[in-house]
Design an enzyme around this catalytic site. Structure first.
Site: not given
Length: 362
Positions: A41, A301
């Site tokens: 990510c 994230h």
């Protein structure tokens, strides 16, 4: 394909649903895969913002010759992903080629290795530095004058720092340096906002540069070099006119209760004269940059927001997921507050910006 179905709907009438440059160009907006265990990510967010930065995308398209490093060639891998963004019919693409090239390039430092999570801001900076090396093959990243180097021609802020005493006029030697990301503490930024609100001053959106400068100068006090007894502040002077300015936020904690305050303080416009104590370039003095991209962090994230120029819409990129957010910055701000997204990198560009020249490219 959803947009094709909509066009073919009987009696659906193109006139209502289609606006020139809107649906077709949004169909080119693709997600990037992040399979379980890949932890990509951080890279996907950086790639999506770079692709949406018009100046960067058009510049990279113009360059082909470079100093290639085979499997470790970040230039080739990025060109390959960008060409797939342009031509592939898939809605979600792999970023493996770039992930592998990064891992190979930084294996000695044990950074950006396969399967391991890493820092999106450092990933972005390292991609820029590698593009410089693939274009110029010179390790001196402070003194690059190549017209085809996207990193230095478009992103680099050439600065010098100096302490000057207003009382006796004594000054330190100027310290020149180049930065690709201008880092600011979110704690210091929120303190500046509180200080202003405490004086009953209104927080105007065009003051963001001044707020960042004040936050950056917090605690930067030294004794006068001639020992006159005064405490003096550092002065930062911008010498060039970057067309893309990246602001990096430094957070004291992974989960911060300052997130909402920082998002509310963000300005969609940035004046370089506000950001630095002095600006010497005439174009830089007049330059107003627009916020067009942001990489955020939430629950370990990374994801990204980027302004899609052709459709005039803000988009949200979370690996394979791509969503349209709205046409205004406030649409992004409210999604960030709702989802507790901590801004990490902000990307401001000059709307008059142009691609690099390829005249001295390898």
């Amino acid at each position: 394909r959803a947009w094709v179905k909509m066009f073919k709907k009987p009696g659906g009438g193109l006139k209502k649903s289609y606006q020139p440059g809107s649906m077709l160009s949004l169909a080119l907006t693709k997600g990037l895969l992040n399979e379980p265990g890949q932890n990509s990510c951080f890279l996907n967010s950086a790639v999506q913002v770079l692709w949406q930065l018009d100046i960067f995308r058009r510049s990279l398209r113009q360059l082909s010759g470079h100093f290639c490093l085979g499997d470790a060639c970040i230039f080739c891998a990025l060109k390959s992903i960008f060409s797939q963004f342009q031509q592939s019919r898939e809605r979600v693409l792999p970023s493996d080629s770039l992930r592998n090239a990064l891992a190979e390039t930084f294996k000695d430092e044990q950074r950006f290795q396969l399967g391991l999570m890493d820092d999106a801001a450092e990933c972005f900076e390292n991609i820029l530095e590698r593009i410089h090396l693939h274009t110029v093959s010179d390790t001196a990243t402070d003194a690059c004058s190549s017209k085809s180097c996207i990193t230095h021609q478009k992103f680099a802020m050439m600065l010098y720092e100096q302490f000057v005493c207003r009382c006796c006029g004594a000054s330190s030697d100027p310290h020149p340096f180049t930065e690709f990301v201008h880092y600011v503490s979110t704690t210091a930024l929120c303190q500046q906002v509180d200080r202003m609100l405490g004086k009953n001053e209104r927080l105007r959106s065009d003051m963001f540069g001044e707020l960042l400068q004040a936050a950056n100068n917090t605690g930067d006090q030294r004794s006068c070099p001639s020992n006159c007894g005064q405490s003096i502040k550092i002065r930062r002077v911008l010498l060039n006119c970057p067309e893309i300015v990246t602001i990096g936020f430094v957070w004291d904690a992974e989960q911060s209760d300052l997130t909402d305050d920082v998002i509310r303080a963000l300005g969609p416009r940035l004046n370089l004269c506000g950001l630095f104590n002095r600006v010497t370039d005439e174009n830089a003095k007049r330059s107003e940059l627009h916020l067009v991209g942001m990489i955020c962090f939430s629950s370990k994230h990374y994801s990204a927001f980027a302004y899609h120029t052709k459709s005039s819409k803000w988009m949200f990129f979370d690996d394979a997921t791509v969503k349209e957010i709205g046409s205004k910055w406030k649409d992004v701000a409210s999604k960030c507050v709702r989802g507790h997204y901590q801004p990490l990198l902000l990307f401001y560009t000059n709307p008059e910006g142009s691609p690099v020249s390829s005249e001295d490219a390898p």
